[in-house]
Motif scaffolding. Structure first.
Motif, short mmCIF file in Angstrom:
data_model
loop_
_atom_site.label_atom_id
_atom_site.label_comp_id
_atom_site.label_asym_id
_atom_site.label_seq_id
_atom_site.Cartn_x
_atom_site.Cartn_y
_atom_site.Cartn_z
N LEU A 50 1.25 -1.00 0.24
CA LEU A 50 0.02 -0.27 0.20
C LEU A 50 0.87 1.20 -0.18
O LEU A 50 1.76 1.29 0.31
CB LEU A 50 -0.61 0.04 1.08
CG LEU A 50 -2.03 -1.06 1.74
CD1 LEU A 50 -3.18 -0.61 3.16
CD2 LEU A 50 -2.67 -1.68 0.17
N ASP A 51 0.79 2.05 -0.88
CA ASP A 51 1.46 3.14 -1.21
C ASP A 51 0.68 4.60 -1.23
O ASP A 51 -0.31 4.48 -2.03
CB ASP A 51 1.72 3.54 -2.43
CG ASP A 51 3.04 4.58 -2.39
OD1 ASP A 51 4.03 4.93 -1.94
OD2 ASP A 51 2.69 5.00 -3.69
N THR A 78 -4.81 5.11 3.40
CA THR A 78 -4.24 3.84 3.41
C THR A 78 -4.04 2.77 4.24
O THR A 78 -4.39 2.10 5.01
CB THR A 78 -2.91 4.31 2.83
OG1 THR A 78 -2.53 5.09 1.80
CG2 THR A 78 -1.32 3.01 2.37
N GLN A 79 -3.66 3.87 6.03
CA GLN A 79 -3.87 2.86 7.57
C GLN A 79 -5.43 2.25 7.60
O GLN A 79 -4.89 1.01 7.83
CB GLN A 79 -2.90 4.20 8.41
CG GLN A 79 -2.08 4.59 8.14
CD GLN A 79 -1.22 5.43 9.25
OE1 GLN A 79 -1.84 6.57 9.40
NE2 GLN A 79 0.00 5.85 9.63
N GLY A 82 -5.06 -0.65 5.28
CA GLY A 82 -4.19 -1.83 5.63
C GLY A 82 -4.80 -2.60 7.10
O GLY A 82 -4.50 -2.93 7.48
N TYR A 94 4.00 -1.11 3.95
CA TYR A 94 3.64 0.27 3.97
C TYR A 94 5.00 1.08 3.09
O TYR A 94 5.82 0.57 3.01
CB TYR A 94 3.22 1.04 5.24
CG TYR A 94 1.28 0.18 4.90
CD1 TYR A 94 1.83 -0.46 6.89
CD2 TYR A 94 0.31 0.85 4.70
CE1 TYR A 94 0.42 -0.80 6.92
CE2 TYR A 94 -0.59 0.77 5.90
CZ TYR A 94 -0.60 -0.46 6.48
OH TYR A 94 -1.97 -0.91 7.12
N THR A 95 4.46 1.62 1.56
CA THR A 95 5.49 2.34 1.77
C THR A 95 5.98 3.54 2.48
O THR A 95 7.33 3.93 2.97
CB THR A 95 5.62 3.11 0.01
OG1 THR A 95 4.62 4.04 0.09
CG2 THR A 95 4.87 1.92 -0.75
N THR A 97 4.83 5.13 6.39
CA THR A 97 3.66 5.29 7.30
C THR A 97 3.86 6.07 8.60
O THR A 97 3.12 6.07 9.79
CB THR A 97 4.36 3.70 9.12
OG1 THR A 97 5.85 3.94 8.75
CG2 THR A 97 4.05 2.54 7.77
#
Length: 235
Positions: A50-51, A78-79, A82, A94-95, A97
């Motif tokens: 996930l970017d 994104t979080q 995730g 993750y790319t 955080t």
């Protein structure tokens, strides 16, 4: 007397069924806890990167009303995405955080270094899917709607992209009807199938008001998760 006895037997059986169900659930939760504790996944082959687009001094586009940064909203969505996927047993990488970028220093060429660092994370993770999260902006304040872009030349990415776009149309009001091919570095830097999701327009005041709320971000994350789950063939 017989009626009373039958009633007691039924109650005992009912309690036994409840106890069995709770015991089974407890065993399942313990197995998940062990998997988390050992940094493994119940589905180790299902890895998704996930970017969260932008980061650090690269804040992306900004809201016309609140001035909210794309960088921050991307990370929040994104979080949330995730968390959903991890709770289902998928391995999530993750790319980024935090609000920081991956460029190291502010020296010239920071954007290129940032993108290369993200690409390296993807290569090391060896996922079977990459999902990049972004927000859109346009000169006209009326432009709106979530839209999915897929990796050019990848039939798998295109199929996933259209499937997810259909889910957006069904679950998120105002979403665009069709996904589009996307010539983006994050999709092109590896051979891994991937999609880039523009979750809405910060240049649209009405959509901006929704995008900054945790509730709407949860809706977006859930919608994307539905598409990912379908991609992996999970229910």
């Amino acid at each position: 007397m017989i009626f009373t006895l039958n009633l007691r037997i039924k109650k005992v059986l009912c309690y036994l069924l409840i106890f069995t169900a709770l015991f089974s659930l407890n065993l399942y939760m313990c197995s998940l806890d062990k998997a988390v504790a050992s940094n493994t996944s119940p589905f180790p082959d299902f890895c998704v990167v996930l970017d969260a687009g932008h980061g650090g001094i690269d804040s992306g586009c900004s809201g016309t009303t609140t001035g909210a940064n794309e960088r921050d909203i991307n990370l929040s969505i994104t979080q949330k995405l995730g968390n959903i996927l991890s709770s289902l047993g998928l391995r999530v990488v993750y790319t980024r955080t935090s609000m920081d970028g991956l460029y190291g220093t502010f020296a010239s060429g920071f954007k290129k270094r940032d993108m290369q660092a993200r690409c390296e994370i993807i290569k090391q993770a060896k996922p079977i899917l990459v999902v990049s999260i972004h927000l859109n902006s346009y000169t006209s304040p009326t432009a709106s709607g979530a839209q999915v872009f897929y990796k050019i030349g990848s039939d798998i990415s295109q199929e996933l992209g259209q499937s997810l776009q259909d889910i957006f149309v069904d679950k998120v009001s105002g979403s665009r009807k069709a996904c589009m091919p996307g010539d983006f570095y994050m999709l092109n830097c590896t051979s891994t199938p991937g999609i880039l999701v523009e979750c809405g327009f910060l240049s649209n005041p009405e959509e901006e008001r929704k995008l900054i709320t945790s509730e709407y971000q949860e809706t977006l994350a859930y919608t994307i998760a539905c598409g990912v789950i379908a991609f992996f063939g999970l229910k």
